[in-house]
Design a protein around this motif. Structure first.
Motif, PDB file in Angstrom:
ATOM      1  N   HIS A   1     -63.030 100.975 158.353  1.00 44.55           N
ATOM      2  CA  HIS A   1     -62.793  99.530 158.457  1.00 44.55           C
ATOM      3  C   HIS A   1     -61.294  99.250 158.542  1.00 44.55           C
ATOM      4  O   HIS A   1     -60.489  99.944 157.939  1.00 44.55           O
ATOM      5  N   ASP A   2     -60.951  98.200 159.283  1.00 47.40           N
ATOM      6  CA  ASP A   2     -59.559  97.772 159.364  1.00 47.40           C
ATOM      7  C   ASP A   2     -59.067  97.353 157.978  1.00 47.40           C
ATOM      8  O   ASP A   2     -59.849  96.860 157.157  1.00 47.40           O
ATOM      9  N   PRO A   3     -57.769  97.489 157.721  1.00 46.80           N
ATOM     10  CA  PRO A   3     -57.224  96.998 156.453  1.00 46.80           C
ATOM     11  C   PRO A   3     -57.311  95.474 156.371  1.00 46.80           C
ATOM     12  O   PRO A   3     -57.310  94.782 157.402  1.00 46.80           O
ATOM     13  N   ASP A   4     -57.375  94.959 155.150  1.00 43.40           N
ATOM     14  CA  ASP A   4     -57.464  93.504 154.950  1.00 43.40           C
ATOM     15  C   ASP A   4     -56.295  92.773 155.596  1.00 43.40           C
ATOM     16  O   ASP A   4     -56.474  91.700 156.170  1.00 43.40           O
ATOM     17  N   TRP A   5     -55.098  93.337 155.509  1.00 43.58           N
ATOM     18  CA  TRP A   5     -53.941  92.642 156.077  1.00 43.58           C
ATOM     19  C   TRP A   5     -54.113  92.434 157.576  1.00 43.58           C
ATOM     20  O   TRP A   5     -53.676  91.412 158.111  1.00 43.58           O
ATOM     21  N   TYR A   6     -54.776  93.370 158.247  1.00 48.36           N
ATOM     22  CA  TYR A   6     -54.993  93.231 159.687  1.00 48.36           C
ATOM     23  C   TYR A   6     -55.999  92.115 159.969  1.00 48.36           C
ATOM     24  O   TYR A   6     -55.790  91.295 160.876  1.00 48.36           O
ATOM     25  N   ALA A   7     -57.067  92.067 159.196  1.00 47.71           N
ATOM     26  CA  ALA A   7     -58.044  90.976 159.349  1.00 47.71           C
ATOM     27  C   ALA A   7     -57.375  89.630 159.073  1.00 47.71           C
ATOM     28  O   ALA A   7     -57.652  88.639 159.757  1.00 47.71           O
ATOM     29  N   ASN A   8     -56.486  89.589 158.090  1.00 48.34           N
ATOM     30  CA  ASN A   8     -55.783  88.344 157.781  1.00 48.34           C
ATOM     31  C   ASN A   8     -54.912  87.892 158.949  1.00 48.34           C
ATOM     32  O   ASN A   8     -54.911  86.708 159.308  1.00 48.34           O
ATOM     33  N   LEU A   9     -54.167  88.804 159.554  1.00 50.95           N
ATOM     34  CA  LEU A   9     -53.282  88.360 160.644  1.00 50.95           C
ATOM     35  C   LEU A   9     -54.053  88.045 161.914  1.00 50.95           C
ATOM     36  O   LEU A   9     -53.578  87.285 162.741  1.00 50.95           O
ATOM     37  N   GLN A  10     -55.255  88.594 162.057  1.00 51.77           N
ATOM     38  CA  GLN A  10     -56.085  88.179 163.190  1.00 51.77           C
ATOM     39  C   GLN A  10     -56.518  86.730 163.015  1.00 51.77           C
ATOM     40  O   GLN A  10     -56.622  85.995 163.992  1.00 51.77           O
ATOM     41  N   ALA A  11     -56.767  86.316 161.781  1.00 52.76           N
ATOM     42  CA  ALA A  11     -57.151  84.929 161.509  1.00 52.76           C
ATOM     43  C   ALA A  11     -55.948  83.994 161.593  1.00 52.76           C
ATOM     44  O   ALA A  11     -56.085  82.840 161.991  1.00 52.76           O
ATOM     45  N   ASP A  12     -54.759  84.499 161.209  1.00 50.24           N
ATOM     46  CA  ASP A  12     -53.536  83.701 161.237  1.00 50.24           C
ATOM     47  C   ASP A  12     -52.370  84.631 161.555  1.00 50.24           C
ATOM     48  O   ASP A  12     -51.877  85.337 160.675  1.00 50.24           O
TER      49      ASP A  12
END
Length: 135
Positions: free
Chosen positions: A65-76
């Motif tokens: 799974h992608d790291p949380d920080w990557y999911a966060n920057l995809q959202a913002d």
């Protein structure tokens, strides 16, 4: 050896004098907004400069799974970055397919384990470009 929360705290307290140089490479601090909480999260990441931007890798050690920080920057994609004592806003984007080979090579020269991480997972590990937004 600095790692995780302690790494972030020492880096921030010393303006990167402690924490920027780590295990033979260089580290920046990336602050994203939680995609659910809206709270800021700061992560120390290996980086390399490239054409006025900064490049990081969303490897999570080869986790599926992608790291949380990557999911966060995809959202913002509006993020904050600290390189040594320099703090600035940036816009994050995933490297395009045509630029990824060059940037992947740049990053594996500074941290060869990225190639091992990619072999451990079926997901293509994203390369992220942080483009400074200067006033």
């Amino acid at each position: 050896m600095l790692y995780g929360k302690e790494h972030v705290e020492r880096y921030q307290q010393t303006g990167g004098a402690e924490g920027h140089d780590w295990n033979g490479t260089t580290v920046l601090l990336l602050t994203t907004r939680g995609r659910n909480s809206g709270r800021p999260y700061t992560t120390p990441l290996i980086y390399q400069p490239h054409d006025g931007d900064y490049v990081v890798v969303a490897s999570k050690g080869g986790d599926p799974h992608d790291p949380d920080w990557y999911a966060n920057l995809q959202a913002d994609p509006e993020v904050e970055v600290q390189v040594k004592a320099d703090r600035f806003k940036a816009r994050a984007r995933t490297a395009a397919d045509e630029e990824k080979p060059e940037l992947w090579g740049l990053m594996t020269r500074t941290w060869p384990d990225y190639d091992d991480y990619q072999q451990k997972t079926d997901r293509p590990i994203p390369v992220v470009v942080l483009e400074p937004v200067r006033r």
